[in-house]
Write an enzyme that holds these catalytic residues in place. Sequence first.
Site: not given
Length: 762
Positions: A604, A699, A610, A648, A646
Amino acid sequence: MAVGAANLGFPRMGKRRELKFALEKYWNGELTEDALAAAARDLRRQHWQLQSEAGIALPPSNDFSFYDHVLDMAAALGAVPARFKSSDGPIGLSTYFAMARGSQAATALEMTKWFDTNYHYVVPEFEPGMRFSLRSAKPVDEYLEAKALGIATRPVLLGPVSFVLLGKPTDASVTRAQVLRAILPLYEELLRRLSAAGAEWVQIDEPCLCLDLDSQAAELYREAYGALARVAPLPKFLLATYFGELGDNLDLALSLGVRGLHLDLVRAPGQLDTVLRHKGLSDLRLSLGLVDGRNVWRTDLSKASVLLETAIAAVGTDRLEAAPSCSLLHAPFDLDTETKLDPEVRGWMAFAKQKLDEVVLLARGVNQDAGAQDALERNAKLIEARRISPRIHKQEVERRLAAVNATMARRQSPHSARRERQAEALSLPALPTTTIGSFPQTAEVRKMRAAFRGGKIDRQSYERFLEEETARCIRFQEEAGLDVLVHGEFERNDMVEYFGEQLEGFVFSENGWVQSYGSRCVKPPIIYGDVFRPRPMTVRWARYAQSLSGRPVKGMLTGPVTILQWSFVRDDQPRSVTCRQIALAIRDEVTDLEAAGIRVIQIDEPAIREGLPLRRSDWPEYLEWSVNAFRLASSGVADGTQIHTHMCYSEFNDIIDSIVAMDADVISIECSRSRMELLDAFHRVRYPNEIGPGVYDIHSPRVPENAEIETLLRKALEVLSPEQLWVNPDCGLKTRGWPEVRDALGNMVATAKKIREGVAGS
């Protein structure tokens, strides 16, 4: 006058995460709204008093939030999308939390990372016909709340331009300029009310001034602050910038008519000289961010004092204040609660409470406070002890890094060839279904983990419990019809902390929690020295899970960039060097998993986007070392072993070429809240590998209906071939409950099979 001591924001959750537990009780129906409000008032009182007693002259107010400060601003301005069916008047908590978390009737607003931090903010939506109105006086109410306690504060507002730039028009007919013009009168009204309440200064956060701004964005700033300057009476504005340097936006910032300016001198110390030389500085008050608000290391106060003295020589003392670099939201609460940390390493650290002391000590030092000298000397000794400690550097790690070569970061064959070998090895159907990794961490799982860590049960009993949970999870997935399984990660507390606990070079706090989003808190590992893997970390559980099923079970790892980004990282060497050290440790784990018979391995990397620097000029260097770190970690396996990753909450357009360069066989991404919009970037570059766009927003507690999932999958098939498409949730299921997971995954698998049959028959 003397140099002042200031703060930009304080952690919201409380010393013992009191807000987290109050929120979750409220959401579960165990706490009334009045009781939740009382808990919040008590926390605010404690935090204001703590800061005031530390010596902060005007502690911030309105830095508290039940969920997110950007969402607070959206609620205050009435930026409530129509799907939430909110009537006029104050925004109630039910609507507020529905916007944040979703409900069975309405999907939540998107979340994304707050600049390059691991904090998630809720993205405001700007719809056609949206009627903005002032629907909350929270900034005024909290200012008056502190005033009633005898504490004068400096209210904090997210600035109007950053609010607009961070939000999202939902239709091409809505422009950010239109939204800005609609909300400016509401900002004016809030500021008038704050002035009437007695606020002399207001901190207006405009972190977007540290980004690359186009001419349209610059014009928004001129328009907004030109309008606010014409309104009276208003408080004085401290324009707060952070996470980087103003750079070519300095002229713009100094032209906005504000009375004060905050500079992040931890991230960008070089900008101080430029600012001090600027002819537009005039009589501006300067807030100097000298203490790192985003890390846990003790500040070198001698170096920080040099910057402060430089500013004093240019503008004197009465226009200066020492401060953290940014809000202390991103720092743990109090180092005093850490009784089990290694004493030597603990001596090198400072949490939020201690950072306030550092800020005050800096001011006392330059103000010639006689009592400050001893504390400054103690600081210098601790800084030097850390620098020369033999615990930090390991020769064997340095030698291994020096031996890394380019071939170690390349798979044996291109993806087209690997796909054929993987198809033979795995025998998966079209549109294979899987999950991202974790399954619900129930109260029983947490209780058993706490019992084991507390010495109440032995390792044998604990591992027997974990085996039972893993076996139950494997059976559930088989019965649900999933094609590629996971072991559920019941042995793991956190996707980064779990690995850090097994790697050398890390230490861990007991209470070093920071807010990630809403009530979700994380306790980042602390990287203090060279990193290496002394022994396998996940092989035992992956091998056990695979022994229970004839279907492939994924080995689950966290990637080197994410471990780096989601830890508090040593600041005495480049982050790229630390990342390569972690990559070699993960590489060892990947090859051990393959040797144990695991043919699908997920690494991941949700944090790659970010970590992107705020300025584009700094992107190439970062993307080169971050992508190479992932490839170094993932490329030591044979062609038939399938590597997943992964990601996000990412805007992929900016880094799509780098994602392609990562060369993962399968990438899964969060897509449900954006309604598959994030796939556009992959379509644009004709992404060659396989993709699992999330169809289930984990979420939110709502269960997606089959029709909703089908719509998302058919949208995905408009831009992806059936051979490319995987079907999965947005993210791991750790925070969800078993009943909703059963229903949601049942709907997901049934819908995938329906579409699979259509694809096979076409």
